[in-house]
Design a protein around this motif. Structure first.
Motif, PDB file in Angstrom:
ATOM      1  N   LEU A  79       0.828  -1.200   0.000  1.00 27.44           N
ATOM      2  CA  LEU A  79       0.000   0.000   0.000  1.00 27.44           C
ATOM      3  C   LEU A  79       0.866   1.256   0.000  1.00 27.44           C
ATOM      4  O   LEU A  79       0.590   2.228  -0.731  1.00 27.44           O
ATOM      5  CB  LEU A  79      -0.924  -0.018   1.228  1.00 27.44           C
ATOM      6  N   TRP A  80       1.924   1.245   0.795  1.00 25.14           N
ATOM      7  CA  TRP A  80       2.842   2.385   0.842  1.00 25.14           C
ATOM      8  C   TRP A  80       3.460   2.636  -0.538  1.00 25.14           C
ATOM      9  O   TRP A  80       3.446   3.757  -1.046  1.00 25.14           O
ATOM     10  CB  TRP A  80       3.930   2.154   1.880  1.00 25.14           C
ATOM     11  N   HIS A  81       3.998   1.594  -1.156  1.00 28.95           N
ATOM     12  CA  HIS A  81       4.654   1.757  -2.455  1.00 28.95           C
ATOM     13  C   HIS A  81       3.645   2.143  -3.544  1.00 28.95           C
ATOM     14  O   HIS A  81       3.977   2.915  -4.452  1.00 28.95           O
ATOM     15  CB  HIS A  81       5.378   0.468  -2.841  1.00 28.95           C
ATOM     16  N   THR A  82       2.436   1.620  -3.451  1.00 42.65           N
ATOM     17  CA  THR A  82       1.418   1.968  -4.450  1.00 42.65           C
ATOM     18  C   THR A  82       1.054   3.437  -4.355  1.00 42.65           C
ATOM     19  O   THR A  82       0.950   4.137  -5.377  1.00 42.65           O
ATOM     20  CB  THR A  82       0.177   1.077  -4.275  1.00 42.65           C
ATOM     21  N   PHE A  83       0.870   3.939  -3.129  1.00 42.34           N
ATOM     22  CA  PHE A  83       0.622   5.377  -2.952  1.00 42.34           C
ATOM     23  C   PHE A  83       1.793   6.186  -3.500  1.00 42.34           C
ATOM     24  O   PHE A  83       1.605   7.163  -4.247  1.00 42.34           O
ATOM     25  CB  PHE A  83       0.423   5.703  -1.468  1.00 42.34           C
ATOM     26  N   ARG A  84       3.001   5.791  -3.130  1.00 42.08           N
ATOM     27  CA  ARG A  84       4.198   6.527  -3.553  1.00 42.08           C
ATOM     28  C   ARG A  84       4.296   6.595  -5.082  1.00 42.08           C
ATOM     29  O   ARG A  84       4.526   7.663  -5.665  1.00 42.08           O
ATOM     30  CB  ARG A  84       5.428   5.833  -2.959  1.00 42.08           C
ATOM     31  N   PHE A 108      -8.590   0.316  -2.542  1.00 40.70           N
ATOM     32  CA  PHE A 108      -9.603   1.373  -2.653  1.00 40.70           C
ATOM     33  C   PHE A 108      -9.145   2.649  -1.955  1.00 40.70           C
ATOM     34  O   PHE A 108      -9.582   3.750  -2.303  1.00 40.70           O
ATOM     35  CB  PHE A 108     -10.938   0.897  -2.063  1.00 40.70           C
ATOM     36  N   LEU A 109      -8.236   2.518  -0.959  1.00 42.89           N
ATOM     37  CA  LEU A 109      -7.745   3.707  -0.255  1.00 42.89           C
ATOM     38  C   LEU A 109      -6.991   4.629  -1.216  1.00 42.89           C
ATOM     39  O   LEU A 109      -7.116   5.859  -1.135  1.00 42.89           O
ATOM     40  CB  LEU A 109      -6.840   3.293   0.902  1.00 42.89           C
ATOM     41  N   VAL A 110      -6.231   4.035  -2.138  1.00 47.51           N
ATOM     42  CA  VAL A 110      -5.535   4.837  -3.146  1.00 47.51           C
ATOM     43  C   VAL A 110      -6.559   5.490  -4.060  1.00 47.51           C
ATOM     44  O   VAL A 110      -6.502   6.700  -4.333  1.00 47.51           O
ATOM     45  CB  VAL A 110      -4.566   3.955  -3.966  1.00 47.51           C
ATOM     46  N   GLY A 111      -7.517   4.695  -4.529  1.00 53.18           N
ATOM     47  CA  GLY A 111      -8.550   5.247  -5.392  1.00 53.18           C
ATOM     48  C   GLY A 111      -9.347   6.348  -4.727  1.00 53.18           C
ATOM     49  O   GLY A 111      -9.679   7.358  -5.347  1.00 53.18           O
ATOM     50  N   LEU A 112      -9.643   6.160  -3.438  1.00 57.14           N
ATOM     51  CA  LEU A 112     -10.463   7.136  -2.715  1.00 57.14           C
ATOM     52  C   LEU A 112      -9.753   8.471  -2.569  1.00 57.14           C
ATOM     53  O   LEU A 112     -10.365   9.540  -2.727  1.00 57.14           O
ATOM     54  CB  LEU A 112     -10.827   6.565  -1.346  1.00 57.14           C
ATOM     55  N   VAL A 113      -8.450   8.446  -2.275  1.00 53.71           N
ATOM     56  CA  VAL A 113      -7.695   9.696  -2.127  1.00 53.71           C
ATOM     57  C   VAL A 113      -7.731  10.507  -3.418  1.00 53.71           C
ATOM     58  O   VAL A 113      -8.022  11.710  -3.419  1.00 53.71           O
ATOM     59  CB  VAL A 113      -6.234   9.385  -1.720  1.00 53.71           C
ATOM     60  N   PHE A 114      -7.452   9.841  -4.546  1.00 51.13           N
ATOM     61  CA  PHE A 114      -7.432  10.572  -5.819  1.00 51.13           C
ATOM     62  C   PHE A 114      -8.837  10.934  -6.283  1.00 51.13           C
ATOM     63  O   PHE A 114      -9.028  11.931  -6.988  1.00 51.13           O
ATOM     64  CB  PHE A 114      -6.694   9.747  -6.863  1.00 51.13           C
ATOM     65  N   LYS A 115      -9.809  10.171  -5.864  1.00 49.90           N
ATOM     66  CA  LYS A 115     -11.191  10.500  -6.175  1.00 49.90           C
ATOM     67  C   LYS A 115     -11.617  11.774  -5.449  1.00 49.90           C
ATOM     68  O   LYS A 115     -12.260  12.660  -6.035  1.00 49.90           O
ATOM     69  CB  LYS A 115     -12.093   9.326  -5.769  1.00 49.90           C
ATOM     70  N   LEU A 116     -11.236  11.886  -4.183  1.00 49.43           N
ATOM     71  CA  LEU A 116     -11.597  13.067  -3.394  1.00 49.43           C
ATOM     72  C   LEU A 116     -10.815  14.308  -3.829  1.00 49.43           C
ATOM     73  O   LEU A 116     -11.369  15.417  -3.889  1.00 49.43           O
ATOM     74  CB  LEU A 116     -11.352  12.789  -1.911  1.00 49.43           C
TER      75      LEU A 116
END
Length: 394
Positions: A79-84, A108-116
């Motif tokens: 998750l960390w590397h995917t966000f990075r 979904f946490l990555v998707g949610l951040v960029f969605k918001l």
């Protein structure tokens, strides 16, 4: 309109993950700009490369998770590397849609951040039903099982649309995920026939025996390799058949454990474990095989899941023996014999029944090949994927 896609996948590197790579190249051919974030793996060590117009960003995982703590470490790092890398891809390539392939149900946490932040669209590509997968691995419904259910629900809530690999997964999206049925698209994992080539048999793979039984897939607990090895013991030691060799292709967390089990069952001389190998070696094994097996253990996970290996066997005209599971029967239909669930002796009997019936093998193999060629090949699923993308950009 800009049509740039970022695909997230954690469990396999691209382009090794066949489903993800077929989706990526289909989208690229349709005019989309496609990037992928995924882990590194054997033969896929570069942190960035462009293949067939697809931009691939990779990261190292600390380990392949086994047990709750192992998975926690693996998924946290992923998750960390995917966000990075998502921020890096946004700067270098841009994206309008994040297409997340589970497991884990954390992307979904990555998707949610960029969605918001940027109103990025989010597509959930549902590859594994993780509550059932957790139960299959650990045989319990505890706090972590409840967490899996919650994360799955949160993923569906975040999704603008979801992609299901079969009708069973579509039902889960609608019933458990509360998705609008009109926003759930079934895109099956059909094989590409140009990859699964017919090759001459390699007789040396039979190790001097008359017949070869082939398997390709992950070596994990839910894949039922222990049941297959017990079937081998039954065939060799109980029934006295010494004319059959078994070629098992694939890697995974249970590979070494299965090698030890083969020794304990006194069948290691009848089994070849190749580990993960290049396509050429995989195709040589499958083309040489007289029949192929799918020993996936009968449980809720496997009953509802479509297994790529079944259609790969069929694409090479191989008759199959497997346990009687809903989606396995839908895929193979008359190209397979179906053993009683988790009954290794019945699987052994079905293997011998097919090996001793060359005419039936030929008819079943031809039926399976026609079914893939006329109904299940990726070219029939590709339009459904593009339809889903048309909907998300509408």
């Amino acid at each position: 309109m800009s049509r740039k896609i970022l695909i997230l996948v954690e469990n396999l590197p691209s382009p090794f993950d066949r489903r993800v790579w077929q989706e990526a190249t289909s989208l690229r051919s349709a005019g989309y700009h496609v990037s992928i974030i995924c882990p590194t793996g054997k033969g896929y060590e570069k942190y960035y490369e462009e293949i067939e117009g697809v931009h691939i960003y990779r990261y190292d995982l600390p380990l392949e998770g086994e047990g709750a703590k192992g998975y926690a470490v693996e998924y946290s790092a992923a998750l960390w590397h995917t966000f990075r890398l998502a921020w890096k891809v946004r700067r270098e390539q841009g994206f309008d849609v994040i297409h997340a392939c589970n497991p884990p149900d954390l992307l979904f946490l990555v998707g949610l951040v960029f969605k918001l932040l940027y109103k990025t669209k989010f597509i959930f590509d549902h590859h594994d039903i993780n509550p059932e997968l957790y139960e299959a691995k650990f045989n319990r419904r505890d706090f972590f099982w409840k967490l899996m259910v919650w994360l799955e629900r949160a993923t569906f809530m975040a999704a603008d649309i979801s992609i299901a690999t079969n009708e069973s997964y579509k039902c889960i999206a609608i019933e458990r995920g509360k998705m609008d049925p009109e926003k759930v698209y079934v895109v099956r994992s059909g094989p590409k026939l140009d990859r699964l080539k017919f090759l001459p048999p390699v007789d040396s793979l039979k190790k001097g025996r008359t017949y070869l039984v082939g398997y390709v897939g992950v070596m994990g607990k839910q894949e039922g390799l222990d049941l297959l090895l017990q079937a081998v013991q039954y065939i060799v030691h109980d029934l006295g058949r010494h004319d059959i060799h078994f070629g098992l292709v694939g890697g995974g967390t249970s590979l070494e454990e299965m090698k030890v089990l083969a020794e304990e069952l006194r069948v290691s001389d009848y089994v070849t474990f190749t580990g993960r190998v290049p396509d050429q070696e995989l195709l040589e094994m499958l083309n040489t095989a007289d029949i192929c097996v799918n020993p996936d253990r009968a449980n809720e996970m496997n009953d509802k899941s479509t297994m790529n290996k079944i259609m790969e066997y069929m694409a090479l005209g191989k008759p199959i023996v497997q346990f009687d599971l809903t989606e396995g029967r839908f895929s193979a239909q008359g190209a397979s014999l179906y053993a009683a669930p988790n009954d290794y002796k019945d699987m052994g009997d079905k293997i011998l029944q097919l090996l001793d019936s060359p005419d039936i093998r030929e008819k079943m193999g031809a039926l399976g090949y026609r079914r893939v060629r006329n109904e299940l090949e990726w070219k029939y699923e590709e339009p459904k994927l593009l339809q889903a993308y048309d909907a998300v950009f509408d």
